[in-house]
Design a protein around this motif. Structure first.
Motif, PDB file in Angstrom:
ATOM      1  N   GLY A  66       1.269   4.032  -3.020  1.00 29.14           N
ATOM      2  CA  GLY A  66       1.060   5.445  -2.771  1.00 29.14           C
ATOM      3  C   GLY A  66       2.246   6.297  -3.181  1.00 29.14           C
ATOM      4  O   GLY A  66       2.087   7.430  -3.642  1.00 29.14           O
ATOM      5  N   GLN A 109      -3.399  -2.066  -5.214  1.00 28.58           N
ATOM      6  CA  GLN A 109      -3.385  -1.239  -6.423  1.00 28.58           C
ATOM      7  C   GLN A 109      -4.784  -1.050  -6.995  1.00 28.58           C
ATOM      8  O   GLN A 109      -4.945  -0.719  -8.169  1.00 28.58           O
ATOM      9  CB  GLN A 109      -2.435  -1.844  -7.451  1.00 28.58           C
ATOM     10  N   ARG A 145       2.126   8.718   0.133  1.00 24.87           N
ATOM     11  CA  ARG A 145       2.139  10.002  -0.586  1.00 24.87           C
ATOM     12  C   ARG A 145       2.650  11.144   0.283  1.00 24.87           C
ATOM     13  O   ARG A 145       2.874  12.252  -0.201  1.00 24.87           O
ATOM     14  CB  ARG A 145       0.730  10.343  -1.065  1.00 24.87           C
ATOM     15  N   ARG A 185      -6.086   2.615   2.208  1.00 24.22           N
ATOM     16  CA  ARG A 185      -6.192   4.071   2.111  1.00 24.22           C
ATOM     17  C   ARG A 185      -5.172   4.775   3.011  1.00 24.22           C
ATOM     18  O   ARG A 185      -4.531   5.743   2.602  1.00 24.22           O
ATOM     19  CB  ARG A 185      -7.608   4.534   2.478  1.00 24.22           C
ATOM     20  N   GLY A 240       0.809  -1.208   0.000  1.00 19.04           N
ATOM     21  CA  GLY A 240       0.000   0.000   0.000  1.00 19.04           C
ATOM     22  C   GLY A 240       0.845   1.261   0.000  1.00 19.04           C
ATOM     23  O   GLY A 240       0.576   2.209  -0.749  1.00 19.04           O
ATOM     24  N   GLN A 241       1.903   1.273   0.807  1.00 20.57           N
ATOM     25  CA  GLN A 241       2.772   2.439   0.855  1.00 20.57           C
ATOM     26  C   GLN A 241       3.593   2.568  -0.425  1.00 20.57           C
ATOM     27  O   GLN A 241       3.849   3.675  -0.901  1.00 20.57           O
ATOM     28  CB  GLN A 241       3.674   2.377   2.093  1.00 20.57           C
ATOM     29  N   ASN A 290      -1.722   4.200   1.480  1.00 23.49           N
ATOM     30  CA  ASN A 290      -1.557   5.019   0.271  1.00 23.49           C
ATOM     31  C   ASN A 290      -1.242   6.469   0.618  1.00 23.49           C
ATOM     32  O   ASN A 290      -0.320   7.070   0.052  1.00 23.49           O
ATOM     33  CB  ASN A 290      -2.827   4.978  -0.581  1.00 23.49           C
TER      34      ASN A 290
END
Length: 486
Positions: free
Chosen positions: A98, A174, A320, A313, A94-95, A316
């Protein structure tokens, strides 16, 4: 002048409300893109088990009870390890997604396979030697023998879980989980048709019910493998690589802490069934309690959809570098998860008795299930909150902290209190479950406090450090690696 200022303030408030509504709606859409197909996948996958259990109940009470023993003790034991060890994947994938480091997601997937396949060597004997294991831990002889015969049929499901957990997480990170949702829904329908054909029409009994279950899960896994290897994940899957064997320790360390977090959560159900199996009239108690656990677990599949959405979420947004977006995502996810939990809580209270006839034709078992409906509704509501908060912990990579919370709440509060209510106050099944509800309530409160006190700027810093560690490489470095493409 004052009228102008007042009008300006009103306009500003309306604008802020409009922006908040738009921002909330965007977050809701992002969340449901992950949660909806994940819920379909998990509900359909668990539905296949429920269909099989229903047909086992039609075959006989001893078959239903033995299926419940294997599913609730042996499968929960290995599922706890598989899901736990595999739960480090949402954090890193996930990271990475992101941060736009898509090429490393395939490496993480392969590292997860290496760790899980190695761990599976130590778990297979649990299926082969199920009878002596169950006999040793105190299960009645009749159930132990039948469960031992049935456990071998669960081996294909075990290997499905091993691979599917990781591939689904890889696709979910993804936002490509919809294909798995469709495949799972189709397989659920397939399992109902084939179970009816093999058990009711062909009269194949236990082999028919278990064979239909295994075929259904193979269809789901086959679809996922084709989707990943077939070019639909070209940015994140670059083929098998030797890089997967490099720096396994950081990944393994996160996997171990993840494993502890979820193992103890999954194993508490196995311990509950084990305690119930040693009570008087064990067949009725185990059957009724396993039906309640399965209803709760089926609803929990919905909560796991929100857990997955929260983990993806949050991961991600941390990848970011946006802590405010991560916090806002948590608020939206938690609000929706609680709302859905309240709805299912009410349904459990209204249909507590009638739903049991989906699993058994015994009025005695159905009456016992109805007497547990209030406790069932309570645990459903608590799980709706706890699951979302656990997803936040996974998204941050804080599995170790969550593991400590789980161990303390379940094994220092839940079980001792449940045993006291069961054996000292003689509340039997209700006492054990009431104790565990207290443990879950304590866990939920602690997770709320931890989430509230989290410094999200610090979590962004940790995510950046993880992303910039030596395990990450540029696409150019990866492409020059000696890889063999799938």
């Amino acid at each position: 002048m004052e009228d102008g200022i007042r009008e300006s303030l009103l306009h500003s408030k309306r604008k802020n409300r409009s922006e908040l509504k738009e921002k909330t709606w965007e977050e809701v859409k992002k969340m449901w893109r992950i949660a909806a197909p994940t819920i379909i996948t998990r509900v359909s996958g668990f539905g296949i088990l429920v269909v099989t259990q229903a047909y086992m109940g039609r075959i006989g009470e001893i078959e239903l009870a033995s299926f419940a023993i294997v599913q609730s003790i042996i499968m929960r034991f290995v599922d706890g390890i598989l899901l736990g060890v595999g739960s480090s994947l949402p954090t890193v994938c996930g990271q990475a997604f992101g941060a736009g480091k898509y090429h490393m997601m395939g490496i993480y997937l392969q590292q997860s396979w290496i760790i899980l396949l190695t761990a599976s060597i130590f778990m297979i004997p649990a299926f082969i030697f199920a009878t002596p294991i169950l006999r040793f831990i105190g299960e009645v002889e009749e159930l132990s023998k039948q469960a031992g015969k049935l456990s071998i049929w669960f081996l294909p499901l075990f290997f499905y879980q091993l691979l599917a957990i990781t591939t689904q997480t890889f696709l979910q990170a993804q936002h490509k989980i919809m294909i798995v949702g469709w495949a799972s829904a189709f397989s659920f329908v397939f399992s109902m048709i084939f179970s009816w054909l093999m058990v009711d029409k062909l009269k194949w009994g236990v082999p028919g019910a278990m064979g239909s279950m295994n075929l259904s899960f193979v269809l789901i896994l086959f679809t996922q493998i084709i989707y990943i290897f077939g070019g639909w994940c070209k940015d994140s899957w670059k083929g098998f690589s030797k890089k997967a064997f490099n720096e396994l320790w950081p990944f393994l360390k996160l996997s171990i802490s993840s494993g502890v977090m979820l193992c103890f959560e999954f194993w508490n159900g196995a311990v509950l069934v084990l305690l119930v199996g040693n009570m008087k009239n064990a067949k009725i108690a185990v059957s009724a309690f396993s039906i309640c656990l399965n209803i709760n677990a089926w609803v929990y599949m919905v909560s796991l959809g929100f857990l997955s959405a929260a983990s993806v979420r949050v991961a991600n947004e941390l990848g970011r570098g946006d802590p405010k977006a991560a916090k806002f995502s948590i608020k939206v996810n938690l609000s929706i998860s609680i709302t859905v939990g309240v709805i299912f809580c009410i349904l459990a209270l209204v249909f507590g008795k009638s739903i049991s006839f989906l699993f058994t034709s015994s009025t005695e078992v159905a009456k016992e299930v109805a007497s547990l409906s209030v406790l069932l509704a309570s645990i459903i509501l608590l799980n709706s909150v706890q699951a979302a908060l656990s997803g936040v912990a996974i998204g941050c990579g804080r599995q170790s902290l969550a593991a400590c919370v789980n161990i303390f709440c379940y094994y220092a509060i839940g079980f001792p209190f449940g045993i006291f209510l069961c054996y000292v106050l003689n509340l039997q099944v209700r006492g054990i479950w009431a104790g565990m509800i207290c443990g879950t309530a304590a866990q939920t409160l602690l997770l709320i406090y931890i989430t509230w006190r989290t410094d999200w700027d610090t979590q962004v810093g940790k995510a950046m450090a993880r992303l910039n560690s030596s395990i990450f490489q540029s696409s150019e470095e990866l492409s020059s690696d000696d890889t063999s493409h799938a």
